[in-house]
Design a protein around this motif. Structure first.
Motif, mmCIF file in Angstrom:
data_model
loop_
_atom_site.group_PDB
_atom_site.id
_atom_site.type_symbol
_atom_site.label_atom_id
_atom_site.label_comp_id
_atom_site.label_asym_id
_atom_site.label_seq_id
_atom_site.Cartn_x
_atom_site.Cartn_y
_atom_site.Cartn_z
ATOM 1 N N ILE A 1 0.820 -1.214 0.000
ATOM 2 C CA ILE A 1 0.000 0.000 0.000
ATOM 3 C C ILE A 1 0.851 1.260 0.000
ATOM 4 O O ILE A 1 0.637 2.182 -0.799
ATOM 5 C CB ILE A 1 -0.968 0.007 1.206
ATOM 6 N N ILE A 2 1.833 1.358 0.899
ATOM 7 C CA ILE A 2 2.593 2.596 1.038
ATOM 8 C C ILE A 2 3.753 2.658 0.046
ATOM 9 O O ILE A 2 4.134 3.749 -0.393
ATOM 10 C CB ILE A 2 3.101 2.787 2.480
ATOM 11 N N GLY A 3 4.348 1.524 -0.299
ATOM 12 C CA GLY A 3 5.381 1.539 -1.331
ATOM 13 C C GLY A 3 6.804 1.438 -0.843
ATOM 14 O O GLY A 3 7.736 1.856 -1.528
ATOM 15 N N PHE A 4 6.998 0.887 0.367
ATOM 16 C CA PHE A 4 8.341 0.640 0.888
ATOM 17 C C PHE A 4 8.877 -0.700 0.391
ATOM 18 O O PHE A 4 8.129 -1.571 -0.069
ATOM 19 C CB PHE A 4 8.321 0.604 2.423
ATOM 20 N N ASP A 5 10.184 -0.895 0.537
ATOM 21 C CA ASP A 5 10.837 -2.197 0.449
ATOM 22 C C ASP A 5 11.468 -2.491 1.804
ATOM 23 O O ASP A 5 11.638 -1.586 2.633
ATOM 24 C CB ASP A 5 11.923 -2.201 -0.633
ATOM 25 N N VAL A 6 11.841 -3.753 2.025
ATOM 26 C CA VAL A 6 12.509 -4.132 3.269
ATOM 27 C C VAL A 6 14.015 -4.054 3.072
ATOM 28 O O VAL A 6 14.564 -4.660 2.151
ATOM 29 C CB VAL A 6 12.096 -5.550 3.708
ATOM 30 N N LEU A 7 14.680 -3.298 3.935
ATOM 31 C CA LEU A 7 16.134 -3.165 3.887
ATOM 32 C C LEU A 7 16.799 -4.215 4.769
ATOM 33 O O LEU A 7 17.784 -4.850 4.362
ATOM 34 C CB LEU A 7 16.539 -1.759 4.339
ATOM 35 N N LEU B 1 -3.026 13.414 2.213
ATOM 36 C CA LEU B 1 -3.898 12.246 2.306
ATOM 37 C C LEU B 1 -3.606 11.541 3.622
ATOM 38 O O LEU B 1 -2.462 11.536 4.091
ATOM 39 C CB LEU B 1 -3.642 11.294 1.136
ATOM 40 N N TYR B 2 -4.634 10.933 4.218
ATOM 41 C CA TYR B 2 -4.499 10.292 5.524
ATOM 42 C C TYR B 2 -5.039 8.875 5.475
ATOM 43 O O TYR B 2 -6.100 8.621 4.885
ATOM 44 C CB TYR B 2 -5.270 11.089 6.590
ATOM 45 N N LEU B 3 -4.323 7.958 6.125
ATOM 46 C CA LEU B 3 -4.767 6.574 6.196
ATOM 47 C C LEU B 3 -4.164 5.928 7.437
ATOM 48 O O LEU B 3 -3.371 6.540 8.159
ATOM 49 C CB LEU B 3 -4.423 5.813 4.926
ATOM 50 N N TYR B 4 -4.585 4.698 7.699
ATOM 51 C CA TYR B 4 -4.141 3.980 8.899
ATOM 52 C C TYR B 4 -3.580 2.621 8.515
ATOM 53 O O TYR B 4 -4.095 1.955 7.614
ATOM 54 C CB TYR B 4 -5.315 3.764 9.864
ATOM 55 N N ASP B 5 -2.519 2.222 9.226
ATOM 56 C CA ASP B 5 -1.974 0.882 9.006
ATOM 57 C C ASP B 5 -2.852 -0.154 9.724
ATOM 58 O O ASP B 5 -3.842 0.214 10.385
ATOM 59 C CB ASP B 5 -0.493 0.832 9.393
ATOM 60 N N VAL C 1 -3.962 3.954 -4.320
ATOM 61 C CA VAL C 1 -4.797 3.545 -3.179
ATOM 62 C C VAL C 1 -6.259 3.414 -3.596
ATOM 63 O O VAL C 1 -7.003 2.602 -3.034
ATOM 64 C CB VAL C 1 -4.634 4.482 -1.967
ATOM 65 N N ALA C 2 -6.676 4.202 -4.595
ATOM 66 C CA ALA C 2 -8.044 4.061 -5.104
ATOM 67 C C ALA C 2 -8.230 2.692 -5.752
ATOM 68 O O ALA C 2 -9.256 2.020 -5.539
ATOM 69 C CB ALA C 2 -8.347 5.182 -6.104
ATOM 70 N N GLU C 3 -7.230 2.270 -6.517
ATOM 71 C CA GLU C 3 -7.297 0.947 -7.146
ATOM 72 C C GLU C 3 -7.312 -0.170 -6.115
ATOM 73 O O GLU C 3 -7.903 -1.228 -6.334
ATOM 74 C CB GLU C 3 -6.107 0.764 -8.091
ATOM 75 N N LYS C 4 -6.651 0.063 -4.957
ATOM 76 C CA LYS C 4 -6.608 -0.938 -3.894
ATOM 77 C C LYS C 4 -7.813 -0.837 -2.954
ATOM 78 O O LYS C 4 -7.916 -1.597 -1.982
ATOM 79 C CB LYS C 4 -5.325 -0.763 -3.069
ATOM 80 N N ASN C 5 -8.720 0.103 -3.239
ATOM 81 C CA ASN C 5 -9.912 0.314 -2.410
ATOM 82 C C ASN C 5 -9.564 0.606 -0.955
ATOM 83 O O ASN C 5 -10.206 0.102 -0.031
ATOM 84 C CB ASN C 5 -10.860 -0.892 -2.489
ATOM 85 N N ILE C 6 -8.523 1.419 -0.764
ATOM 86 C CA ILE C 6 -8.110 1.813 0.583
ATOM 87 C C ILE C 6 -8.868 3.075 0.984
ATOM 88 O O ILE C 6 -8.902 4.055 0.244
ATOM 89 C CB ILE C 6 -6.593 2.083 0.628
ATOM 90 N N ARG C 7 -9.464 3.031 2.167
ATOM 91 C CA ARG C 7 -10.191 4.192 2.666
ATOM 92 C C ARG C 7 -9.191 5.254 3.125
ATOM 93 O O ARG C 7 -8.271 4.961 3.887
ATOM 94 C CB ARG C 7 -11.094 3.776 3.832
#
Length: 295
Positions: free
Chosen positions: A33-39, A113-117, A95-101
Motif C-alpha cells: 500500500i505505502i510503497g516501501f521495500d525491506v532493507l 492524504l491520511y490513512l491507517y496501518d 490507493v483508489a485501485e486498492k480500495n483503501i479508505r
C-alpha cells in the motif's frame, strides 16, 4: 517541492520507529500500500526503505500487543513527504485501485492524504505547496487551514505510474498526541530550540526550525491529561531528530538536564540514529533519539 527544510542546519525528523502486533502483516501493508521495500529484517523487526540504502521508517513486533487506546500519549500520525504533485496523484490513483479508505485535507501550505496501518497507526502522505505561496503573518505565524482537498485535480496530475515511494521521499514531519500542551511547548522550544509557527486554539500547536510550516505537530485532542501507552502497546516507539553539530547536541543535553529530563546514550543500529546518538523522553513519555548523522 521545498527541500532545504529537511537538511542541516535545520533540526528535522529523519526516522520513525513504530510498534506493530503482526510484523508480516505490517510488512505486507507497507510494501503493497505505502510503497516501501525491506532493507533489513529479523524475527521481530523490519527496517524499511524506498531507495535501497536509507530508512525513514522501521517496524517492531511486540509480544501480546495491546491495541491503541484513547487517553494515551504517542503517535497521532507520521507524515511521508513526496517530491511532486504527480507523485501524490500516482499514490492517490494507487490507493483508489486498492480500495483503501483515506481522508484528505488542503492545509494551504500542503496537500495531504491520511490513512491507517493495520494496527491503527496514523499515516499522512503529502506534498508541500511552493514555499513562495505560504502566507506568513509577520515573521512568526504561518497560515494553515484544513479545507476540502481537490482530489480530482491531484488525481489528474498522476500518470498511473506508481512504482512505490519515489526517490527524494523524506519523513516530512511527525504529529504527536501529548498530555499537557503548555509543558510540551516549553520542552520543545526551550530545551530543543523549536519555534511555534501555528496554534489551533488551546489544544494544538505546530513547531519547526528554519521557518518550515511544521516539523512537529502537537495536540491534546484525544490525549489531554493522558498517560504514556504501555510498552507492549502498538504505536510509536521512538522518532529521530537530526541535529546540526556537536555544539548544538551538547547545548540540548545541558538544556534537558537543567529541565530535569533524563539524557541517555543511545546504543542502537546506525539506521536508527548513528553512533553519536543520545535520547530522552518528552513530558508525555515519547522517546526522542538525537543524531548528528543526516543531510
Amino acid at each position: 517541492m521545498p527541500t532545504h527544510f529537511h537538511k542541516k542546519p535545520n533540526t528535522y525528523v529523519s526516522h520513525v520507529q513504530i510498534k506493530v502486533s503482526n510484523l508480516e502483516r505490517s510488512i505486507e501493508y507497507y510494501k503493497t500500500i505505502i510503497g516501501f521495500d525491506v532493507l533489513e529484517q529479523t524475527n521481530q523487526t523490519a527496517v524499511l526503505t524506498f531507495d535501497g540504502a536509507t530508512s525513514i521508517l522501521s517496524l517492531e513486533e511486540v509480544e501480546n500487543a495491546l491495541p491503541l487506546a484513547g487517553g494515551q500519549t504517542g503517535l497521532y500520525h507520521f507524515a511521508i513527504l513526496l517530491p511532486t504533485r504527480k507523485d501524490l496523484g500516482n499514490f492517490l490513483q494507487h490507493v483508489a485501485e486498492k480500495n483503501i479508505r483515506i481522508g484528505a485535507g488542503d492545509h494551504h501550505v500542503s496537500e495531504a492524504l491520511y490513512l491507517y496501518d493495520p494496527d491503527g497507526n496514523g499515516i499522512e502522505v503529502y506534498i508541500d505547496r511552493p514555499e513562495e505561496e505560504w502566507i506568513w503573518y509577520g515573521d512568526s505565524t504561518v497560515h494553515m487551514v484544513t479545507e476540502q482537498l481537490n482530489v480530482q485535480s491531484i488525481m489528474a496530475d498522476g500518470n498511473g505510474q506508481w512504482k512505490g515511494l519515489p526517490q527524494g521521499t523524506v519523513m516530512g514531519h511527525i504529529h504527536l498526541s501529548v498530555s499537557d500542551l503548555e509543558a510540551t511547548e516549553k520542552f520543545y522550544t526551550e530545551a530543543l530550540g523549536f519555534e511555534v509557527v501555528t496554534r489551533y486554539g488551546a489544544q494544538a500547536l505546530f513547531i519547526s526550525t528554519g521557518k518550515y510550516h511544521h516539523h512537529i505537530g502537537l495536540n491534546t485532542w484525544n490525549s489531554g491529561g493522558g498517560v504514556k501507552a504501555p510498552d507492549n502497546s502498538v504505536g510509536l516507539k521512538s522518532y529521530t531528530l537530526v541535529l546540526d553539530n556537536a555544539e548544538q547536541a551538547e547545548k540540548i543535553k545541558s538544556n534537558l538536564t537543567a529541565m530535569g529530563a533524563k539524557v541517555e546514550q543511545f546504543e542502537g543500529a546506525p539506521t536508527f540514529g548513528g553512533a553519536q546518538a543520545f535520547s530522552t523522553e518528552d513530558p508525555s513519555g515519547i522517546r526522542i533519539i538525537f543524531t548528528l548523522e543526516g543531510e
